[in-house]
Design an enzyme around this catalytic site. Sequence first.
Site, PDB file in Angstrom:
ATOM      1  N   ASP A  21       0.822  -1.206   0.000  1.00 31.40           N
ATOM      2  CA  ASP A  21       0.000   0.000   0.000  1.00 31.40           C
ATOM      3  C   ASP A  21       0.860   1.261   0.000  1.00 31.40           C
ATOM      4  O   ASP A  21       1.771   1.402   0.808  1.00 31.40           O
ATOM      5  CB  ASP A  21      -0.898  -0.016   1.243  1.00 31.40           C
ATOM      6  CG  ASP A  21      -2.265   0.546   0.981  1.00 31.40           C
ATOM      7  OD1 ASP A  21      -2.358   1.759   0.722  1.00 31.40           O
ATOM      8  OD2 ASP A  21      -3.239  -0.213   1.022  1.00 31.40           O
ATOM      9  N   SER A  40      -7.341   3.476  -1.275  1.00 32.19           N
ATOM     10  CA  SER A  40      -7.288   2.058  -0.907  1.00 32.19           C
ATOM     11  C   SER A  40      -8.612   1.342  -1.133  1.00 32.19           C
ATOM     12  O   SER A  40      -8.627   0.172  -1.534  1.00 32.19           O
ATOM     13  CB  SER A  40      -6.846   1.915   0.553  1.00 32.19           C
ATOM     14  OG  SER A  40      -5.516   2.363   0.700  1.00 32.19           O
ATOM     15  N   HIS A  57     -12.514  10.152   0.723  1.00 35.41           N
ATOM     16  CA  HIS A  57     -13.584   9.780   1.646  1.00 35.41           C
ATOM     17  C   HIS A  57     -14.860  10.580   1.409  1.00 35.41           C
ATOM     18  O   HIS A  57     -15.948  10.155   1.805  1.00 35.41           O
ATOM     19  CB  HIS A  57     -13.138  10.017   3.094  1.00 35.41           C
ATOM     20  CG  HIS A  57     -12.064   9.085   3.544  1.00 35.41           C
ATOM     21  ND1 HIS A  57     -12.324   7.896   4.190  1.00 35.41           N
ATOM     22  CD2 HIS A  57     -10.714   9.150   3.437  1.00 35.41           C
ATOM     23  CE1 HIS A  57     -11.184   7.277   4.463  1.00 35.41           C
ATOM     24  NE2 HIS A  57     -10.195   8.023   4.014  1.00 35.41           N
ATOM     25  N   ASP A  82      -5.537  13.766   2.834  1.00 32.18           N
ATOM     26  CA  ASP A  82      -5.760  13.568   1.400  1.00 32.18           C
ATOM     27  C   ASP A  82      -5.555  14.870   0.632  1.00 32.18           C
ATOM     28  O   ASP A  82      -5.627  14.887  -0.603  1.00 32.18           O
ATOM     29  CB  ASP A  82      -7.169  13.030   1.150  1.00 32.18           C
ATOM     30  CG  ASP A  82      -7.382  11.686   1.825  1.00 32.18           C
ATOM     31  OD1 ASP A  82      -6.425  10.892   1.848  1.00 32.18           O
ATOM     32  OD2 ASP A  82      -8.482  11.430   2.346  1.00 32.18           O
ATOM     33  N   ARG A  95      -9.754  14.817  11.529  1.00 29.87           N
ATOM     34  CA  ARG A  95     -10.129  13.439  11.188  1.00 29.87           C
ATOM     35  C   ARG A  95      -9.478  12.409  12.106  1.00 29.87           C
ATOM     36  O   ARG A  95      -9.974  11.287  12.244  1.00 29.87           O
ATOM     37  CB  ARG A  95      -9.795  13.133   9.724  1.00 29.87           C
ATOM     38  CG  ARG A  95      -8.347  13.287   9.360  1.00 29.87           C
ATOM     39  CD  ARG A  95      -8.094  13.065   7.876  1.00 29.87           C
ATOM     40  NE  ARG A  95      -8.120  11.645   7.536  1.00 29.87           N
ATOM     41  CZ  ARG A  95      -8.093  11.185   6.298  1.00 29.87           C
ATOM     42  NH1 ARG A  95      -8.061  12.028   5.273  1.00 29.87           N
ATOM     43  NH2 ARG A  95      -8.092   9.887   6.057  1.00 29.87           N
ATOM     44  N   HIS A  99      -2.139   2.149  -4.870  1.00 29.72           N
ATOM     45  CA  HIS A  99      -1.889   3.549  -5.243  1.00 29.72           C
ATOM     46  C   HIS A  99      -0.537   3.942  -4.669  1.00 29.72           C
ATOM     47  O   HIS A  99       0.040   3.207  -3.869  1.00 29.72           O
ATOM     48  CB  HIS A  99      -2.982   4.490  -4.698  1.00 29.72           C
ATOM     49  CG  HIS A  99      -3.144   4.390  -3.206  1.00 29.72           C
ATOM     50  ND1 HIS A  99      -2.247   4.954  -2.323  1.00 29.72           N
ATOM     51  CD2 HIS A  99      -4.075   3.767  -2.442  1.00 29.72           C
ATOM     52  CE1 HIS A  99      -2.627   4.689  -1.082  1.00 29.72           C
ATOM     53  NE2 HIS A  99      -3.724   3.958  -1.123  1.00 29.72           N
TER      54      HIS A  99
END
Length: 491
Positions: free
Chosen positions: A11, A61, A118, A148, A177, A428
């Site tokens: 990942d 992901s 998200h 992000d 977050r 990714h």
Amino acid sequence: MSNKTLLIITDGIGHNSSNKNNAFYTAKKPTYDYLFENVPYSLIHTYGEYVGLPDMQMGNSEVGHMTIGSGRVLYQDLVKIHLAIKNDTLKDNEVLKNTISKSNNIHLLGLASDGGVHSHINHIIAMAKIAKNMGKKVFIHIITDGRDVAPNCAKTYINQILEICDEDIKIATISGRYYAMDRDNRWDRVKKAYDSITFANPKTQDDILSYIETSYKNEIFDEFIEPTSFEGYNGIEKNDGIIFCNFRSDRMREISSVFAKADFNEFDTFKGSLNFASMTQYDKNVFIPVLFPKDNPKNTLAEVISNAGLSQLHTAETEKYAHVTFFFNGGVEEPVLNESRVLIPSPQVATYDLKPEMSAPEVGSAVRTAMNNNIDFIVVNFANGDMVGHTGVFEAAVKAVEAVDFELGQIFELAKKQNYNIILTSDHGNCEMMKDDEGNILTNHTVGDVYCFVYSPKVKEVKTGSLNNIAPTVLKLMNLEIPKEMDEPLI
């Protein structure tokens, strides 16, 4: 020739033609060095239209594992919701209309950025306008991103929301977050976000922009903004409606379950009746009406292997466990027949730069045990490149790559003895680009390609392609028929 096959998903490790600020390049990685010289590989796409996202939208992901596991390009939730707003049909969504109409006040909780992993800020803004037009007071509960997107750009997005604020639309709370979107059962974090939303506790005298500025001065950036409520907001009331605006499920499961799960008992919660809705289904065991139900793909990789009567193991540490199970299996929670799963707990640290190896040794051990047991198909995710990449700490990201490389070395050695084919790829990129050209720290995924190695005596060349070509490649290595729903293999 053996048909046993291992799929390794590293990942957050991608390809970057530049060596600058590239943790993958900087790391000492003898296993990768050997693979580059001796094993056929190609570069494959992980982003945008290649995985059912808007053009040039970075992959993530959830999308990556869904695409890998299904072997086809799936129309992603981000695109569906964008189209509903663009075509002005979101206001006609029956679940949305019903939730708004039967509620006293409307609370919108979502990640306020345009990262698109998200959530998307445009979705929050659109629903606020719809609820206002239906005569409701709207309270927006902002979750700041910093992961992000850039680590300190929250004010850009908050200003967009402030533009629509008036007597009927208010920003009620803010939370990084780190608190509101935990997915590792850190209930102390979730409680802080929940208390600010539900009980307006704590409360700051600052306006939202001043509160963020003070946080920045104290070296607390967007991901870690301490939850608080603002003047004029007094908490949730009986018969209010809460709409969870994130479309990705894994980081909404905990916070939504606190509100909606009848037997939740980790801490004290609001006892009055409330109405709920969510963009997508977060947890089938917690009933929340869904605006955009998922269409689960048929004939996924896991199903095809199961239907052939073969054994399979799916394993990862906590941070990526849902990805190799729920997402990999096409949004289905239950294992298929003859599928076993091994969950390795992620380390209990505040941020993963403090332990960049994470639980890679334990994950690697689980894989080797499965190989020694001759499991027909194994899928494993090593989380390090992504989770440590998200911290923005370059030296830690280098160590993360080195930890993964060490485990890969042991796995490949055993593969020779146990006659396993191996596909090594990523969902990714991330850690291969830790700063931009101006020197700003990057914590987000990259828009680019990833490596795809195929280690097998059957393979001399690997074609270029995308994540959707992985599953049919696995099936070809395993000498199983590729279903018509899947795309072409890479070999």
